[in-house]
Scaffold this active site. Structure first.
Site, PDB file in Angstrom:
ATOM      1  N   ARG A  84      -6.667   8.890   9.914  1.00  0.00           N
ATOM      2  CA  ARG A  84      -6.427   7.797  10.848  1.00  0.00           C
ATOM      3  C   ARG A  84      -7.364   6.608  10.758  1.00  0.00           C
ATOM      4  O   ARG A  84      -7.129   5.609  11.433  1.00  0.00           O
ATOM      5  CB  ARG A  84      -6.394   8.355  12.278  1.00  0.00           C
ATOM      6  N   TYR A  95      -8.975  30.025  16.185  1.00  0.00           N
ATOM      7  CA  TYR A  95      -7.733  29.361  16.624  1.00  0.00           C
ATOM      8  C   TYR A  95      -6.623  30.370  16.905  1.00  0.00           C
ATOM      9  O   TYR A  95      -5.826  30.199  17.832  1.00  0.00           O
ATOM     10  CB  TYR A  95      -7.261  28.356  15.566  1.00  0.00           C
ATOM     11  N   ARG A 145     -12.661  14.101   6.243  1.00  0.00           N
ATOM     12  CA  ARG A 145     -11.556  13.476   6.989  1.00  0.00           C
ATOM     13  C   ARG A 145     -11.290  12.026   6.568  1.00  0.00           C
ATOM     14  O   ARG A 145     -10.845  11.210   7.378  1.00  0.00           O
ATOM     15  CB  ARG A 145     -11.802  13.531   8.499  1.00  0.00           C
ATOM     16  N   ARG A 184       2.333   7.473   8.991  1.00  0.00           N
ATOM     17  CA  ARG A 184       2.383   8.529  10.009  1.00  0.00           C
ATOM     18  C   ARG A 184       3.318   8.129  11.149  1.00  0.00           C
ATOM     19  O   ARG A 184       4.080   8.954  11.659  1.00  0.00           O
ATOM     20  CB  ARG A 184       0.950   8.745  10.493  1.00  0.00           C
ATOM     21  N   ASP A 230      -4.079  20.917   6.332  1.00  0.00           N
ATOM     22  CA  ASP A 230      -4.871  21.350   7.470  1.00  0.00           C
ATOM     23  C   ASP A 230      -5.290  22.789   7.257  1.00  0.00           C
ATOM     24  O   ASP A 230      -4.635  23.524   6.509  1.00  0.00           O
ATOM     25  CB  ASP A 230      -4.084  21.214   8.782  1.00  0.00           C
TER      26      ASP A 230
HETATM   27  O1  1CP Z   1      -9.249  13.798   4.768  1.00  0.00           O
HETATM   28  C1  1CP Z   1      -9.351  15.024   4.909  1.00  0.00           C
HETATM   29  O2  1CP Z   1     -10.426  15.558   5.184  1.00  0.00           O
HETATM   30  C2  1CP Z   1      -8.145  15.895   4.595  1.00  0.00           C
HETATM   31  C3  1CP Z   1      -7.390  16.305   5.710  1.00  0.00           C
HETATM   32  C4  1CP Z   1      -7.826  17.322   6.755  1.00  0.00           C
HETATM   33  C5  1CP Z   1      -8.816  18.332   6.741  1.00  0.00           C
HETATM   34  C6  1CP Z   1      -9.868  18.630   5.698  1.00  0.00           C
HETATM   35  C7  1CP Z   1      -7.135  17.437   7.962  1.00  0.00           C
HETATM   36  C8  1CP Z   1      -6.031  16.554   8.381  1.00  0.00           C
HETATM   37  N1  1CP Z   1      -7.616  18.535   8.632  1.00  0.00           N
HETATM   38  C9  1CP Z   1      -8.658  19.088   7.932  1.00  0.00           C
HETATM   39  C10 1CP Z   1      -9.442  20.277   8.267  1.00  0.00           C
HETATM   40  C11 1CP Z   1      -9.473  20.769   9.662  1.00  0.00           C
HETATM   41  N2  1CP Z   1      -8.448  20.859  10.582  1.00  0.00           N
HETATM   42  C12 1CP Z   1     -10.624  21.340  10.264  1.00  0.00           C
HETATM   43  C13 1CP Z   1     -11.943  21.535   9.573  1.00  0.00           C
HETATM   44  C14 1CP Z   1     -12.751  20.312   9.512  1.00  0.00           C
HETATM   45  C15 1CP Z   1     -13.350  19.871  10.802  1.00  0.00           C
HETATM   46  O3  1CP Z   1     -14.153  20.629  11.374  1.00  0.00           O
HETATM   47  O4  1CP Z   1     -13.052  18.738  11.206  1.00  0.00           O
HETATM   48  C16 1CP Z   1     -10.287  21.729  11.579  1.00  0.00           C
HETATM   49  C17 1CP Z   1     -11.185  22.367  12.604  1.00  0.00           C
HETATM   50  C18 1CP Z   1      -8.900  21.426  11.762  1.00  0.00           C
HETATM   51  C19 1CP Z   1      -8.068  21.682  12.938  1.00  0.00           C
HETATM   52  C20 1CP Z   1      -7.496  20.427  13.469  1.00  0.00           C
HETATM   53  N3  1CP Z   1      -6.439  19.773  12.893  1.00  0.00           N
HETATM   54  C21 1CP Z   1      -7.970  19.647  14.534  1.00  0.00           C
HETATM   55  C22 1CP Z   1      -9.197  19.944  15.377  1.00  0.00           C
HETATM   56  C23 1CP Z   1      -8.832  20.485  16.703  1.00  0.00           C
HETATM   57  C24 1CP Z   1     -10.038  20.968  17.467  1.00  0.00           C
HETATM   58  O5  1CP Z   1     -10.157  22.188  17.658  1.00  0.00           O
HETATM   59  O6  1CP Z   1     -10.872  20.140  17.865  1.00  0.00           O
HETATM   60  C25 1CP Z   1      -7.131  18.522  14.649  1.00  0.00           C
HETATM   61  C26 1CP Z   1      -7.176  17.414  15.674  1.00  0.00           C
HETATM   62  C27 1CP Z   1      -6.182  18.605  13.571  1.00  0.00           C
HETATM   63  C28 1CP Z   1      -5.134  17.610  13.221  1.00  0.00           C
HETATM   64  C29 1CP Z   1      -5.389  16.837  11.996  1.00  0.00           C
HETATM   65  N4  1CP Z   1      -5.661  17.392  10.775  1.00  0.00           N
HETATM   66  C30 1CP Z   1      -5.804  16.389   9.825  1.00  0.00           C
HETATM   67  C31 1CP Z   1      -5.597  15.133  10.528  1.00  0.00           C
HETATM   68  C32 1CP Z   1      -5.623  13.782   9.882  1.00  0.00           C
HETATM   69  C33 1CP Z   1      -5.343  15.436  11.856  1.00  0.00           C
HETATM   70  C34 1CP Z   1      -5.018  14.440  12.976  1.00  0.00           C
HETATM   71  C35 1CP Z   1      -3.549  14.471  13.239  1.00  0.00           C
HETATM   72  C36 1CP Z   1      -2.836  13.155  13.114  1.00  0.00           C
HETATM   73  O7  1CP Z   1      -2.828  12.454  12.104  1.00  0.00           O
HETATM   74  O8  1CP Z   1      -2.217  12.848  14.116  1.00  0.00           O
END
Ligand code: 1CP
Length: 341
Positions: free
Chosen positions: A30, A154, A26, A39, A76
Site C-alpha cells: 500500500r 492465527y 512489506r 487493488r 501472505d
Molecule cells: O511486500 C511484501 O512484504 C510482500 C507481501 C506480504 C508479506 C511478506 C504481505 C502482503 N504479507 C506478508 C507477511 C505477513 N502477513 C506477516 C509477516 C510479516 C509481518 O509481521 O508484518 C503477517 C503477520 C501477516 C498477516 C497479515 N496479513 C496481517 C497482519 C494482521 C495482524 O495480526 O496484525 C495483515 C494486515 C495482512 C494483510 C496483508 N498482507 C499483505 C498486504 C499488502 C496486506 C494488506 C492488505 C491489503 O492490501 O489490503
C-alpha cells in the site's frame, strides 16, 4: 538465468560487498500508488494473492519504483493454514479472520499437511515463475513463510490480536496438541519453501512476527525448535530468520543454521553485534516511523545505521513499512544506501 544484481545473495552468503544491499519488508503493497490503483479494481486482497500474473505485477512494482536490491513475492503467510484446510478471510481495514479455528485435537486431525497441503499452493509457485521470468535477472526474488508458532497463533486465535492470549493459553493447556500442530505446520512449510525455491525463489525469509510475545522458555520449546527444523530442511537458498521482539533469543541465533538474522528496531546494533559477533550477517533494523522524518534526517540516520552495524549487513526496516509512509522518505532511505561507499 544469471542475476545482474546479486548483491543481496552475496551479502546473505557472508561475502564482503561494495555496499550493503537494501530492501523493505512489506515493500510490495500500500505505500505504492500503482498498488492501490490495481487493488482498488479487484474484489479483494485474496484475488490479488491468488491471481499469479497480478501477484507478479505488484511484486515487481517496488523494483521499478524504488530501485531496491530485491523483490519479495506478493503473498501472505496465511496461505499455509488455508492449504491445510483452515480458510481465512481478509476483512477490509481489519485484517485476517478465520471462520473456523483450532481448539481441540480433533480439529487438528482434520487438517492436511506436508507435501499434500503444499501442492495446493500452485498459484504461489506460478506467481514466482512469472515474476522470475519478468524480472529477467534484475534482482533476486525472496520467498517467505510464517513460522509454525506465528501461524498456530492465527489458527487458534482466529484473527490478529495484541496479546494472542487464546493462542498462548493453548500452549499452556494443551501442549501435546500444540506440538502436534507445530509438527504438521513444519512439514508443510518445509515442503512449501522447497517448492518455492524450485519455482525461482533465490532467498527465503521466515517471519516469526509473534515470537516476542512468548516467554523465553516457551520460545525455545514452541518456536525455535521448529524454526531450526525448517532451516535444516530448506535446500538451495540462504535463509533469514526474523523473530520480532525475540531479542532474548539472540544468543541462540548466533550459531543457528540460518544465513541471516533479521532484527527488529528495538534491538540496538551494538547489542546485536556483541552477541552475534562481527561476521554474522544481520538484516534491519530502522524504526519504520523514521521514514516520516525530513530527507536530511533520513539520510543521516541511514548512514548511522550502516556505520553502527559495520558490515555484513542487509539494510532494511525493523518491521514492515506502514501504508501511509511518504514515498519520498522511502526513496531517501534507499538512495542513501545505494550511494554509500
Ligand atoms: O511486500 C511484501 O512484504 C510482500 C507481501 C506480504 C508479506 C511478506 C504481505 C502482503 N504479507 C506478508 C507477511 C505477513 N502477513 C506477516 C509477516 C510479516 C509481518 O509481521 O508484518 C503477517 C503477520 C501477516 C498477516 C497479515 N496479513 C496481517 C497482519 C494482521 C495482524 O495480526 O496484525 C495483515 C494486515 C495482512 C494483510 C496483508 N498482507 C499483505 C498486504 C499488502 C496486506 C494488506 C492488505 C491489503 O492490501 O489490503
Amino acid at each position: 538465468m544469471k542475476l545482474k544484481n546479486d548483491l543481496l545473495l552475496r551479502a546473505a552468503n557472508g561475502e564482503v560487498t561494495e555496499r550493503p544491499p537494501v530492501w523493505l519488508m512489506r515493500q510490495a503493497g500500500r505505500i505504492l500508488p500503482q498498488y492501490r490503483a490495481l487493488r482498488g479494481s479487484l474484489s479483494g486482497f485474496k484475488e490479488l494473492v491468488e491471481t499469479p500474473h497480478l501477484a507478479a505485477e505488484v511484486t515487481i512494482q517496488p523494483v521499478d519504483e524504488l530501485d531496491v536490491d530485491a523483490a519479495i513475492i506478493f503473498s501472505d503467510i496465511l496461505v499455509i493454514p488455508e492449504a491445510m484446510g483452515l480458510t481465512y478471510e481478509m476483512v477490509e481495514k481489519k485484517g485476517p479472520w478465520f471462520p473456523n479455528t483450532i481448539q481441540t485435537v480433533s480439529d487438528i486431525d482434520r487438517l492436511i499437511s506436508g507435501e499434500k497441503a503444499a501442492k495446493d499452493l500452485e498459484y504461489v509457485f506460478e506467481a514466482l515463475r512469472i515474476t522470475k521470468k519478468e524480472l529477467a535477472g534484475r534482482v533476486p526474488l525472496i520467498g517467505f513463510s510464517g513460522t509454525p508458532w506465528t501461524l498456530l497463533a492465527y489458527m487458534v486465535e482466529g484473527s490478529g490480536s495484541k496479546t494472542f492470549s487464546k493462542a498462548k493459553k493453548f500452549l499452556y493447556t494443551q501442549p501435546e496438541a500444540a506440538h502436534r500442530l507445530l509438527d504438521m505446520l513444519s512439514d508443510t512449510i518445509i515442503a512449501y519453501l522447497n517448492m518455492k525455491v524450485e519455482a525461482g525463489a533465490d532467498l527465503i525469509q521466515l517471519f516469526d512476527s509473534w515470537g516476542g510475545i512468548l516467554s523465553p522458555t516457551q520460545y525455545q520449546e514452541f518456536s525455535l525448535k521448529y524454526i531450526r527444523k525448517i532451516c535444516e530442511g530448506i535446500q538451495g537458498a540462504p535463509v533469514t530468520v526474523f523473530a520480532k521482539n525475540a531479542w532474548f533469543a539472540l544468543p541462540d541465533l548466533k550459531d543457528f543454521p540460518c544465513n541471516v538474522v533479521g532484527l527488529d528496531w528495538n534491538t540496538p546494533p551494538q547489542y546485536a553485534r556483541n552477541i552475534l559477533g562481527e561476521k554474522r550477517v544481520v538484516q534491519g533494523n530502522a524504526d519504520p516511523c523514521f521514514l516520516y522524518s525530513n530527507t536530511k534526517d533520513i539520510e543521516n540516520a541511514t548512514r548511522q545505521l550502516i556505520h553502527d552495524f559495520a558490515g555484513h549487513h542487509i539494510v532494511n526496516l525493523g518491521h514492515g513499512v506502514y501504508p501511509d509512509t511518504p514515498l519520498d522518505g522511502v526513496k531517501a532511505f534507499v538512495n542513501t544506501v545505494k550511494s554509500f561507499s
